[in-house]
Design an enzyme around this catalytic site. Structure first.
Site, PDB file in Angstrom:
ATOM      1  N   ARG A  54    -108.260 -80.351 -14.739  1.00 10.54           N
ATOM      2  CA  ARG A  54    -107.515 -80.258 -13.486  1.00 10.54           C
ATOM      3  C   ARG A  54    -108.280 -79.446 -12.437  1.00 10.54           C
ATOM      4  O   ARG A  54    -108.092 -79.645 -11.240  1.00 10.54           O
ATOM      5  CB  ARG A  54    -106.123 -79.655 -13.751  1.00 10.54           C
ATOM      6  N   GLU A 172     -96.396 -86.375 -11.241  1.00 20.18           N
ATOM      7  CA  GLU A 172     -96.229 -84.996 -10.778  1.00 20.18           C
ATOM      8  C   GLU A 172     -95.969 -84.918  -9.273  1.00 20.18           C
ATOM      9  O   GLU A 172     -96.326 -85.810  -8.510  1.00 20.18           O
ATOM     10  CB  GLU A 172     -97.488 -84.180 -11.097  1.00 20.18           C
TER      11      GLU A 172
END
Length: 229
Positions: A54, A172
């Site tokens: 990430r 998300e």
């Protein structure tokens, strides 16, 4: 909350964190992105390799940066990440967070509150660490971007006819840099004992407790039967 086959309104977003992290969060009066959280994170429940990906995954639309520059929220409970945490606890997997789901607290807000506050945000159609995932900053694109029926499904594993279900189930809502706590709608925990512990944390911080609910259905369970007090 109005339930439809598509996007629910209001559209809830859920960020879960270990209860050990609550005092630091309350002191700062906000959540910080992974790239700037610093000492606020007393107990890290994320897998090291996923966090590393990430930090390297670029967000291709404004405000840009990397996925780790955003505070992550899911659109539904019982995410694949929560499932991994449950399995790591059940199996005693070495090198992973060992405490299971029970100490995790959901902090709940909504897309509408974040958007109305003027915060910069980006939504994804799936797991942000995966290269296939696409992003959007348009509110009116959420209904088509996210697989809402899959988010409501109890079973979301990949199947022969659809090998992309797990990725899409991890869609998300990312808030850039930080998320102020005055945008919270409330919190959810697994047990009444954990709710009382959260209440003590708020009292110790001299803050008014937000709306809280006990919802064991938002969790997978505690298969090893170990609950940390």
């Amino acid at each position: 909350m109005a339930e439809t086959f598509g996007q629910p309104k209001p559209t809830l977003i859920l960020h879960f964190t270990h209860i050990d992290n609550l005092p630091g969060i309350l002191k700062a009066d906000r959540l910080f992105s992974d790239s700037s959280v610093g000492p606020q994170l007393a107990t890290n429940v994320g897998a090291v390799e996923i966090k590393a990906r990430r930090r390297e995954r670029r967000v291709p639309c404004p405000p840009g940066g990397f996925v780790a520059d955003y505070v992550p929220f899911y659109f539904a409970p019982r995410s694949p990440m929560m499932y991994r945490i449950m399995c790591d606890h059940r199996d005693g997997k070495p090198g992973r967070y060992p405490g299971g789901e029970d100490p995790l607290v959901y902090l709940v807000s909504s897309v509408e509150r974040v958007h109305a506050a003027g915060l910069r945000w980006v939504a994804s159609d799936g797991n942000c660490a995966v290269g296939l995932t696409t992003f959007s900053t348009e509110l009116d694109e959420l209904s088509a971007l996210v697989d809402w029926p899959l988010l409501r499904a109890e079973v979301w594993k990949d199947i022969p006819d659809d090998m992309d279900r797990v990725r899409r189930r991890a869609a998300e809502f990312l808030v850039h840099r930080e998320f102020p706590l005055d945008l919270l709608l409330g919190y959810v925990v697994r047990t009444t004992e954990r709710q009382e512990q959260v209440r003590r944390v708020f009292r110790d911080a001299g803050m008014i407790e937000p709306y809280g609910r006990v919802r064991p259905g938002w969790y997978y369970g505690n298969p090893r039967g170990e609950v940390r007090r």
